[in-house]
Design a protein around this motif. Structure first.
Motif, PDB file in Angstrom:
ATOM      1  N   LEU A 118       0.852  -1.182   0.000  1.00  0.00           N
ATOM      2  CA  LEU A 118       0.000   0.000   0.000  1.00  0.00           C
ATOM      3  C   LEU A 118       0.888   1.232   0.000  1.00  0.00           C
ATOM      4  CD1 LEU A 118      -2.944   1.020   0.236  1.00  0.00           C
ATOM      5  CD2 LEU A 118      -2.608   1.027   2.693  1.00  0.00           C
ATOM      6  N   GLU A 119       0.609   2.123  -0.887  1.00  0.00           N
ATOM      7  CA  GLU A 119       1.412   3.320  -1.012  1.00  0.00           C
ATOM      8  C   GLU A 119       0.829   4.434  -0.143  1.00  0.00           C
ATOM      9  OE1 GLU A 119       2.571   6.194  -4.643  1.00  0.00           O
ATOM     10  OE2 GLU A 119       2.611   4.049  -5.060  1.00  0.00           O
ATOM     11  N   ARG A 120       1.715   5.118   0.561  1.00  0.00           N
ATOM     12  CA  ARG A 120       1.269   6.225   1.431  1.00  0.00           C
ATOM     13  C   ARG A 120       1.461   7.543   0.714  1.00  0.00           C
ATOM     14  NH1 ARG A 120       2.057   6.060   7.396  1.00  0.00           N
ATOM     15  NH2 ARG A 120       2.647   8.168   6.901  1.00  0.00           N
ATOM     16  N   SER A 121       0.515   8.429   0.879  1.00  0.00           N
ATOM     17  CA  SER A 121       0.681   9.745   0.293  1.00  0.00           C
ATOM     18  C   SER A 121       1.470  10.622   1.259  1.00  0.00           C
ATOM     19  CB  SER A 121      -0.677  10.374  -0.013  1.00  0.00           C
ATOM     20  OG  SER A 121      -1.407  10.537   1.178  1.00  0.00           O
ATOM     21  N   GLU A 122       2.235  11.506   0.710  1.00  0.00           N
ATOM     22  CA  GLU A 122       3.020  12.423   1.522  1.00  0.00           C
ATOM     23  C   GLU A 122       2.269  13.752   1.621  1.00  0.00           C
ATOM     24  OE1 GLU A 122       5.996  11.829   3.077  1.00  0.00           O
ATOM     25  OE2 GLU A 122       5.729   9.754   2.472  1.00  0.00           O
ATOM     26  N   ILE A 123       2.197  14.257   2.840  1.00  0.00           N
ATOM     27  CA  ILE A 123       1.492  15.516   3.076  1.00  0.00           C
ATOM     28  C   ILE A 123       2.482  16.505   3.669  1.00  0.00           C
ATOM     29  CG2 ILE A 123      -0.366  16.641   4.356  1.00  0.00           C
ATOM     30  CD1 ILE A 123      -1.724  13.898   4.491  1.00  0.00           C
ATOM     31  N   ASP A 124       2.424  17.711   3.177  1.00  0.00           N
ATOM     32  CA  ASP A 124       3.265  18.771   3.732  1.00  0.00           C
ATOM     33  C   ASP A 124       2.822  19.028   5.173  1.00  0.00           C
ATOM     34  OD1 ASP A 124       4.819  20.961   4.245  1.00  0.00           O
ATOM     35  OD2 ASP A 124       3.869  22.281   2.775  1.00  0.00           O
ATOM     36  N   ALA A 125       3.768  19.111   6.106  1.00  0.00           N
ATOM     37  CA  ALA A 125       3.454  19.264   7.529  1.00  0.00           C
ATOM     38  C   ALA A 125       2.581  20.481   7.806  1.00  0.00           C
ATOM     39  CB  ALA A 125       4.743  19.355   8.342  1.00  0.00           C
ATOM     40  N   SER A 126       2.758  21.543   7.056  1.00  0.00           N
ATOM     41  CA  SER A 126       1.965  22.751   7.304  1.00  0.00           C
ATOM     42  C   SER A 126       0.516  22.600   6.828  1.00  0.00           C
ATOM     43  CB  SER A 126       2.607  23.964   6.635  1.00  0.00           C
ATOM     44  OG  SER A 126       2.624  23.771   5.227  1.00  0.00           O
ATOM     45  N   ARG A 127       0.236  21.575   6.013  1.00  0.00           N
ATOM     46  CA  ARG A 127      -1.108  21.384   5.469  1.00  0.00           C
ATOM     47  C   ARG A 127      -1.844  20.210   6.103  1.00  0.00           C
ATOM     48  NH1 ARG A 127      -1.236  20.889  -0.496  1.00  0.00           N
ATOM     49  NH2 ARG A 127      -3.405  21.340  -0.119  1.00  0.00           N
ATOM     50  N   GLU A 128      -1.218  19.515   7.059  1.00  0.00           N
ATOM     51  CA  GLU A 128      -1.854  18.359   7.679  1.00  0.00           C
ATOM     52  C   GLU A 128      -3.044  18.793   8.535  1.00  0.00           C
ATOM     53  OE1 GLU A 128      -0.415  14.414  10.075  1.00  0.00           O
ATOM     54  OE2 GLU A 128       0.346  16.331  10.767  1.00  0.00           O
ATOM     55  N   THR A 129      -4.134  18.064   8.424  1.00  0.00           N
ATOM     56  CA  THR A 129      -5.347  18.374   9.187  1.00  0.00           C
ATOM     57  C   THR A 129      -5.704  17.191  10.075  1.00  0.00           C
ATOM     58  OG1 THR A 129      -6.841  17.461   7.545  1.00  0.00           O
ATOM     59  CG2 THR A 129      -6.211  19.792   7.266  1.00  0.00           C
ATOM     60  N   ILE A 148      -8.319  15.376   9.986  1.00  0.00           N
ATOM     61  CA  ILE A 148      -8.885  14.290   9.173  1.00  0.00           C
ATOM     62  C   ILE A 148      -7.764  13.496   8.505  1.00  0.00           C
ATOM     63  CG2 ILE A 148      -9.235  15.609   7.054  1.00  0.00           C
ATOM     64  CD1 ILE A 148     -11.710  13.056   8.410  1.00  0.00           C
ATOM     65  N   ASP A 149      -6.663  14.173   8.150  1.00  0.00           N
ATOM     66  CA  ASP A 149      -5.510  13.476   7.583  1.00  0.00           C
ATOM     67  C   ASP A 149      -4.946  12.470   8.590  1.00  0.00           C
ATOM     68  OD1 ASP A 149      -5.581  14.940   5.181  1.00  0.00           O
ATOM     69  OD2 ASP A 149      -4.398  16.563   6.077  1.00  0.00           O
ATOM     70  N   ARG A 150      -4.839  12.902   9.828  1.00  0.00           N
ATOM     71  CA  ARG A 150      -4.322  12.011  10.873  1.00  0.00           C
ATOM     72  C   ARG A 150      -5.308  10.873  11.127  1.00  0.00           C
ATOM     73  NH1 ARG A 150      -2.647  17.072  12.607  1.00  0.00           N
ATOM     74  NH2 ARG A 150      -4.440  17.341  13.972  1.00  0.00           N
ATOM     75  N   TRP A 151      -6.605  11.181  11.129  1.00  0.00           N
ATOM     76  CA  TRP A 151      -7.631  10.170  11.366  1.00  0.00           C
ATOM     77  C   TRP A 151      -7.610   9.107  10.275  1.00  0.00           C
ATOM     78  CZ3 TRP A 151     -12.382   8.924   8.933  1.00  0.00           C
ATOM     79  CH2 TRP A 151     -13.212   8.082   9.691  1.00  0.00           C
ATOM     80  N   TRP A 162      -3.200   9.516   7.085  1.00  0.00           N
ATOM     81  CA  TRP A 162      -2.362  10.245   6.150  1.00  0.00           C
ATOM     82  C   TRP A 162      -1.512  11.222   6.938  1.00  0.00           C
ATOM     83  CZ3 TRP A 162      -7.479  11.834   3.512  1.00  0.00           C
ATOM     84  CH2 TRP A 162      -8.019  10.733   2.853  1.00  0.00           C
ATOM     85  N   SER A 163      -0.497  10.726   7.548  1.00  0.00           N
ATOM     86  CA  SER A 163       0.311  11.536   8.462  1.00  0.00           C
ATOM     87  C   SER A 163       1.629  11.934   7.828  1.00  0.00           C
ATOM     88  CB  SER A 163       0.585  10.735   9.739  1.00  0.00           C
ATOM     89  OG  SER A 163       1.393  11.449  10.612  1.00  0.00           O
ATOM     90  N   VAL A 164       2.175  13.053   8.280  1.00  0.00           N
ATOM     91  CA  VAL A 164       3.495  13.474   7.817  1.00  0.00           C
ATOM     92  C   VAL A 164       4.591  12.828   8.664  1.00  0.00           C
ATOM     93  CG1 VAL A 164       2.713  15.680   6.908  1.00  0.00           C
ATOM     94  CG2 VAL A 164       3.495  15.536   9.262  1.00  0.00           C
ATOM     95  N   LYS A 165       4.215  12.151   9.729  1.00  0.00           N
ATOM     96  CA  LYS A 165       5.202  11.514  10.593  1.00  0.00           C
ATOM     97  C   LYS A 165       5.763  10.266   9.937  1.00  0.00           C
ATOM     98  CE  LYS A 165       3.222  13.160  14.854  1.00  0.00           C
ATOM     99  NZ  LYS A 165       2.488  12.817  16.041  1.00  0.00           N
ATOM    100  N   THR A 166       7.064  10.104  10.080  1.00  0.00           N
ATOM    101  CA  THR A 166       7.694   8.899   9.553  1.00  0.00           C
ATOM    102  C   THR A 166       7.420   7.746  10.513  1.00  0.00           C
ATOM    103  OG1 THR A 166       9.759   9.253  10.747  1.00  0.00           O
ATOM    104  CG2 THR A 166       9.572  10.295   8.572  1.00  0.00           C
TER     105      THR A 166
END
Length: 150
Positions: free
Chosen positions: A1-12, A14-17, A20-24
């Motif tokens: 499964l491929e993960r999408s990368e999100i810019d840390a300043s744009r993470e919301t 719902i992204d975390r829920w 879709w996290s910016v955390k490695t």
């Protein structure tokens, strides 16, 4: 499964829920280890109270400057504290008698033990890391005062 990368300043949220996290993965693993090692400083079962005669045979060390206070570095073999078995290296000294010494300098905290004139000196120690006691999740001063009876 491929993960999408999100810019840390744009993470919301719902992204975390959605995961879709910016955390490695390494950052997530570090957080879970920290949570697993957490010691609740407002849980009385994480404290040890002991009454010992002097000389106790406890070698104390000062915590990092950002925390203050002192902790048990080691116990001299065959000493009163070693024989008692209640105190462990790493325990944070919180009170001597009914006097709170948490956060005090090395000399002031140790001075409270030296100044004690009782046959047996009562020590209250926290069984956890300095960050667990003095950090943002540490015990409130009100709770600590009530617990120690100061």
């Amino acid at each position: 499964l491929e993960r999408s990368e999100i810019d840390a300043s744009r993470e919301t949220p719902i992204d975390r829920w959605m995961g879709w996290s910016v955390k490695t993965e390494e950052e997530k693993e570090t957080e879970s280890v920290a949570a697993a090692n957490f010691v609740d400083s407002m849980d009385t079962s994480n404290y040890v109270t002991v009454e010992l005669e002097k000389p106790m045979g406890i070698i104390f060390e000062e915590n990092d400057e950002k925390f203050g206070g002192i902790f048990v570095l080691e116990l001299k073999e065959g000493s009163v504290a070693h024989t008692d078995g209640s105190i462990k290296p790493g325990d944070q000294l919180i009170a001597v008698g009914s006097n709170k010494v948490s956060g005090l300098s090395f000399d002031d905290a140790l001075g409270a033990i030296v100044a004690s004139e009782a046959d047996k000196t009562k020590l209250v120690l926290f069984r956890g890391a300095a960050n667990d006691f003095y950090g943002p999740t540490g015990a409130s001063q009100e709770w600590l005062d009530e617990f120690i009876g100061a």
